[in-house]
Design an enzyme around this catalytic site. Sequence first.
Site, short mmCIF file in Angstrom:
data_model
loop_
_atom_site.label_atom_id
_atom_site.label_comp_id
_atom_site.label_asym_id
_atom_site.label_seq_id
_atom_site.Cartn_x
_atom_site.Cartn_y
_atom_site.Cartn_z
N PHE A 1 0.95 -1.30 0.11
CA PHE A 1 -0.17 0.12 0.39
C PHE A 1 0.73 1.16 0.06
O PHE A 1 0.44 2.00 -0.70
CB PHE A 1 -0.70 0.33 1.21
N SER B 1 5.02 -7.00 3.31
CA SER B 1 5.65 -7.32 4.62
C SER B 1 5.96 -9.21 4.05
O SER B 1 6.16 -9.72 3.79
CB SER B 1 4.12 -7.83 6.22
N CYS C 1 9.26 1.15 4.47
CA CYS C 1 10.68 0.59 4.24
C CYS C 1 12.44 0.18 4.54
O CYS C 1 12.79 -0.67 5.39
CB CYS C 1 10.47 -1.27 3.08
N GLU D 1 8.92 -5.20 13.37
CA GLU D 1 8.73 -3.78 12.47
C GLU D 1 7.14 -3.28 13.05
O GLU D 1 5.95 -4.23 13.04
CB GLU D 1 8.38 -4.35 10.90
P1 NAD Z 1 0.93 -6.61 2.96
O1 NAD Z 1 2.17 -7.39 2.89
O2 NAD Z 1 -0.10 -6.48 4.20
O3 NAD Z 1 0.83 -6.62 0.85
C1 NAD Z 1 1.35 -6.75 0.68
C2 NAD Z 1 0.26 -7.39 -0.56
O4 NAD Z 1 -0.07 -8.40 -0.34
C3 NAD Z 1 -0.87 -6.26 -1.36
O5 NAD Z 1 -1.10 -6.56 -2.21
C4 NAD Z 1 -2.17 -7.93 -0.62
O6 NAD Z 1 -3.12 -7.03 -0.65
C5 NAD Z 1 -1.37 -8.76 -0.64
N1 NAD Z 1 -2.01 -10.10 0.53
C6 NAD Z 1 -1.57 -8.96 2.37
N2 NAD Z 1 -2.10 -10.30 3.10
C7 NAD Z 1 -2.00 -11.59 2.07
C8 NAD Z 1 -2.07 -12.73 2.80
N3 NAD Z 1 -2.26 -12.88 3.31
N4 NAD Z 1 -1.40 -13.90 1.70
C9 NAD Z 1 -1.44 -12.93 -0.07
N5 NAD Z 1 -1.62 -11.68 -0.38
C10 NAD Z 1 -1.86 -11.33 0.55
O7 NAD Z 1 2.10 -5.30 3.39
P2 NAD Z 1 1.67 -3.76 3.20
O8 NAD Z 1 1.32 -4.15 4.40
O9 NAD Z 1 0.34 -3.92 1.93
O10 NAD Z 1 2.81 -3.06 3.22
C11 NAD Z 1 3.20 -2.96 4.41
C12 NAD Z 1 4.45 -3.70 3.81
O11 NAD Z 1 5.14 -4.38 2.92
C13 NAD Z 1 5.87 -3.28 5.76
O12 NAD Z 1 6.10 -4.71 6.09
C14 NAD Z 1 6.99 -2.50 4.38
O13 NAD Z 1 8.41 -2.77 5.11
C15 NAD Z 1 7.13 -3.96 3.57
N6 NAD Z 1 7.70 -2.86 2.20
C16 NAD Z 1 8.81 -3.51 1.11
C17 NAD Z 1 9.32 -2.92 0.33
C18 NAD Z 1 10.58 -3.23 -0.02
O14 NAD Z 1 11.43 -3.71 -0.65
N7 NAD Z 1 11.58 -4.62 0.98
C19 NAD Z 1 8.63 -2.46 0.20
C20 NAD Z 1 7.58 -1.71 0.22
C21 NAD Z 1 6.88 -2.09 1.41
#
Ligand code: NAD
Length: 498
Positions: free
Chosen positions: A162, A239, A294, A389
């Site tokens: 997001f 995540s 992140c 985190e």
């Molecule tokens: P998230 O893991 O909740 O969601 C990421 C994606 O996975 C979304 O498209 C979501 O719809 C989908 N998703 C959510 N739950 C799922 C599940 N149980 N099974 C399958 N798909 C699922 O992450 P978020 O809350 O959208 O973003 C924040 C997280 O992303 C933080 O942990 C942050 O550190 C990480 N992040 C990492 C980077 C990087 O480059 N390492 C960059 C940006 C964000």
Amino acid sequence: MKSNPELKLVDLPAAPLAARNLIAGEWSNGQAAARPVVSPYTGASIGTIYPASPGDVNRCVEEASKAFASWRAVPIKERTAVLLRLRELLLRDVDALAHSAARESGKLVAEGRAEVLKGIEVLEFAASLQNSDLGGALEVSRGVTCEYRREPLGVTVGITPFNFPTMVPMWMIPISLALGNAFILKPSDKVPFTPVMLGDLIREAGFPNGVFSVLQGGREIVEALAEHPGVSAVGFVGSSAVAKSVYARAGTTGKRALCLGGAKNHLLVVPDADPLVTVEGVVASFTGCAGQRCMAASVLIAVGQVDLLIEKIVEAASKVELGRDMGALIDRAAHNRLVKAIERAQAEGASIRLDGRKAAAPKGHEQGFWLGPTIIDHARPTMECGCVELFGPVLTIVRVNNLDEALRLERESPYGNALSVFTTSGAVAQYVSDNAASGMIGINIGVPVPREPFSFGGTKESKFGTGDITGAGGVELWSQRKKITAKWTVQPDKNWMS
Ligand code: NAD
């Protein structure tokens, strides 16, 4: 901190927005149940998401496979010409995209603009591939040549978080498309509207129908894509728990996958650090995008006596005003999670030097998800705020006696995205960059994101898979090498290889 007139909130949309699915060049409602999407600024609904169903996934992959068959045959110079048209459109609509990202993710408009510009930088790298040598050849034995060519993989998928509705999709889309793949974007269901704008611009640029698709939805769609036999490769950013499970799912069905996860980034501050550079770098790092990056600073490791610097950091962060210098948290759940984490840190004996729970929401936005910058001092590294985190504007300060103790804490963290050191000593900077375990190191830079053509990616639980996601890493991720060994004449002086 100086206030920047660009950093402000946006108005909510005049009419409700709709987030649909782009399949074979047409937007359509998905077969799953529609639901409202709220703005983090106000907590009020700004539109509706129409998620796809597993049936939509099948149709989308089938259409993308058909489009891939023709797109791969288009010469790279023609493919990148379409990308360069997209660049013009992104620049034309940069303000609209910035406002959209701000509106749905809670960030400030200037932050929304910055992410579009970073996305364009990746596009420029991808367009430059038309002038790169993407293969090679060598005479390996008398009369025998070995050649390799870089070929596309097929239908590729990007699953994005997001916090960057434009930039993270753009980490993947341009490189994958330039290399001749079809691409399906599954954006976060919390920010589904900016990807629709992106889809419209990609269509307007002239990409053939089906080469780029958007599927809205959550877990069900992610799992269907990760397991689909018609998908060749998956890029995931989100995540760590989800990254790990998507990586496993893609692996068991034989796909290439690179899954970037969460982070707990450390900033090392040593006594010789420059106060201006340090204060600005630390505060911008943990408050930018309300800490929802992140690469955001999460733990400040005070190495030795740096109390004066800490005073200045607390003072500068206390001047950060919600709605002017910092945006909102993504949703109510994130707000509750952070407030509980601050309460637990307090209960475990840490001191709250700056309490964001007391910060006032911007006028007229009281129902939104706001938390001011928070600084937790004298924490132990094993406390939740020291090792988990939190993903919000919360900086935890842990005190150690020397650099080796600081580096040990960083190496013991399950995450390995970023580490930054604030120092005026070249020897300290060198020692830290040599001995840190993180994938991205900053020297007097609070958010050490590598710019193109350098690739982005961490280590440990911040990344599952090999390689990195942008730059040369992206070229490896979204292509495969075909090796051709050829002989055209019978050799009189044969050897074992002839
Ligand atoms: P998230 O893991 O909740 O969601 C990421 C994606 O996975 C979304 O498209 C979501 O719809 C989908 N998703 C959510 N739950 C799922 C599940 N149980 N099974 C399958 N798909 C699922 O992450 P978020 O809350 O959208 O973003 C924040 C997280 O992303 C933080 O942990 C942050 O550190 C990480 N992040 C990492 C980077 C990087 O480059 N390492 C960059 C940006 C964000």
